[in-house]
Design an enzyme around this catalytic site. Structure first.
Site, mmCIF file in Angstrom:
data_model
loop_
_atom_site.group_PDB
_atom_site.id
_atom_site.type_symbol
_atom_site.label_atom_id
_atom_site.label_comp_id
_atom_site.label_asym_id
_atom_site.label_seq_id
_atom_site.Cartn_x
_atom_site.Cartn_y
_atom_site.Cartn_z
ATOM 1 N N LEU A 59 0.903 -1.268 -0.160
ATOM 2 C CA LEU A 59 0.068 -0.056 0.139
ATOM 3 C C LEU A 59 0.844 1.124 0.010
ATOM 4 O O LEU A 59 1.719 1.272 0.833
ATOM 5 C CB LEU A 59 -0.798 0.080 1.252
ATOM 6 C CG LEU A 59 -1.859 -1.037 1.466
ATOM 7 C CD1 LEU A 59 -2.528 -0.984 2.584
ATOM 8 C CD2 LEU A 59 -3.088 -0.709 0.165
ATOM 9 N N ASP A 60 0.522 2.282 -0.713
ATOM 10 C CA ASP A 60 1.267 3.485 -0.749
ATOM 11 C C ASP A 60 0.963 4.126 0.406
ATOM 12 O O ASP A 60 0.243 3.996 1.326
ATOM 13 C CB ASP A 60 1.208 3.980 -2.365
ATOM 14 C CG ASP A 60 -0.115 4.677 -2.453
ATOM 15 O OD1 ASP A 60 -0.931 5.157 -1.685
ATOM 16 O OD2 ASP A 60 -0.324 4.955 -3.693
ATOM 17 N N THR A 61 1.700 5.513 0.549
ATOM 18 C CA THR A 61 1.276 6.135 1.814
ATOM 19 C C THR A 61 -0.016 7.027 1.912
ATOM 20 O O THR A 61 -0.091 7.145 3.076
ATOM 21 C CB THR A 61 2.620 7.218 1.824
ATOM 22 O OG1 THR A 61 2.580 8.106 0.600
ATOM 23 C CG2 THR A 61 3.852 6.449 1.927
ATOM 24 N N ARG A 198 -6.621 5.873 -8.442
ATOM 25 C CA ARG A 198 -6.607 7.182 -8.478
ATOM 26 C C ARG A 198 -7.036 7.711 -9.868
ATOM 27 O O ARG A 198 -7.985 8.814 -10.025
ATOM 28 C CB ARG A 198 -5.608 7.889 -7.656
ATOM 29 C CG ARG A 198 -5.596 7.547 -6.101
ATOM 30 C CD ARG A 198 -4.281 8.400 -5.421
ATOM 31 N NE ARG A 198 -4.505 7.979 -4.347
ATOM 32 C CZ ARG A 198 -3.240 7.193 -4.022
ATOM 33 N NH1 ARG A 198 -2.413 6.585 -4.857
ATOM 34 N NH2 ARG A 198 -3.034 6.511 -2.755
#
Length: 261
Positions: A59-61, A198
Site C-alpha cells: 500500500l502506498d503512503t 486514483r
C-alpha cells in the site's frame, strides 16, 4: 518475542564453601545447584535478533486498509498466494469539480469544473462501460477458450483470472454512495496499484464532462484476508499476532489447494 518470559536458566553444580558458625573460617564445601550466568538476559542479550518478514501486496503512503505480512515460513505462503492472482477489493472515495496533478485531493490544483449536471444514473452508466471493457480484457488475458468445459468449470468456481502478468484489470465496480460532489465506489481488481485507482476516478470525471479527484483509497480485502482479519496498531503484540496466524491458517491452505492444486 523478546519481551515475553523466556525459558528458565540452565542450572549447574558448584561447590560452595560453608562458613564456620563462629566465623573463624571455612569448614568445608557443599554441592549446590546455581543458575548459569551465561543464560542471564543481561549477559546473552536479546534472544531474537533477526526475523524474516515479507510484505504482500503493498500500500502506498496515501492508502490504508488490509496489508498482509509473512513471518518465517509465511514468506513462502506469500509467494504462493501471489501466484494465485487473487482479487483485491477497495473502497475508493471521489470528489467532483476539480483536478490535480497526482489525481488525489492533496495534489496541486490544475483546474476547477462544474458538476451539477452529473447524476447517479450517469455515473453508473460509465461504471458499466468500465466493467464491460475490463471483462473483455480479463477473458483475453486468462488464456482460456471460453467454449470449453474447462472454462465452464472455472467460471462456476469463480476462478477465471489471468494466471500471469497482465495490465490492471477491474473485475467489478459499483457505486456505494452518491451525494454531489462526493461519491464512493467499490472496486474489485487484479494487478492494480493505488495510483491506478486514483487515475480511474480522474477518468470517470472526464467521461462525465467534468473532473474528479480521489479522496480515499482503502483496501478492504486482499485475497482471503479481510478487515476482520486485520490487527489494529494497539493489537501489535505476540498473542494477537499468533492468534491471527492460527485463525487464517485454514483458509490460506484451502485457497492454495483450490487454486494451485
Amino acid at each position: 518475542l523478546n519481551a515475553a518470559p523466556g525459558p528458565a536458566p540452565r542450572q549447574h553444580v558448584r561447590f560452595l564453601p560453608v562458613p564456620a558458625e563462629d566465623g573463624s573460617g571455612v569448614t568445608g564445601l557443599v554441592a549446590t545447584r546455581v543458575p548459569m550466568l551465561a543464560d542471564h538476559r543481561l549477559v546473552r542479550g536479546p534472544r531474537f535478533r533477526r526475523l524474516k518478514i515479507g510484505a504482500g501486496h503493498r500500500l502506498d503512503t496515501k492508502a490504508s486498509g488490509v496489508f498482509v505480512l509473512g513471518i518465517g515460513h509465511g514468506n513462502k505462503l506469500l509467494t504462493d498466494l501471489y501466484n494465485c492472482h487473487l482479487t483485491k477489493v477497495y473502497t475508493v472515495g471521489g470528489l467532483f469539480g476539480k483536478a490535480t496533478d497526482d489525481f488525489s485531493d492533496t495534489g496541486k490544483l490544475v483546474e476547477k469544473t462544474t458538476f451539477d449536471h452529473i447524476t447517479r444514473e450517469k455515473l453508473e452508466r460509465i461504471l458499466a462501460v468500465i466493467q464491460g471493457t475490463n471483462h473483455k480484457a480479463l477473458l483475453m488475458h486468462s488464456n482460456i477458450d471460453m467454449k470449453t468445459q474447462e472454462a465452464y468449470e472455472l467460471a462456476v468456481k469463480g476462478l477465471i483470472r489471468p494466471m500471469g502478468k497482465s495490465p490492471p484489470i477491474i473485475t467489478a465496480i459499483r457505486c456505494l454512495q452518491f451525494t454531489l460532489p462526493e461519491f464512493q465506489l467499490e472496486i474489485h481488481c487484479l494487478h492494480e496499484t493505488q495510483q491506478y485507482l486514483r487515475k480511474i476516478v480522474h477518468e470517470i470525471g472526464l467521461e462525465l464532462k467534468s473532473s474528479a479527484v480521489c479522496t480515499q483509497v482503502r483496501r478492504i480485502r486482499d485475497g482471503v484476508f479481510t478487515l476482520n482479519d486485520a490487527l489494529l496498531r494497539t493489537q501489535w503484540n505476540l498473542q494477537s499476532i499468533q492468534k491471527a496466524i492460527w485463525d487464517c491458517q485454514l483458509k490460506v491452505k484451502t485457497e492454495l489447494e483450490k487454486t494451485l492444486g
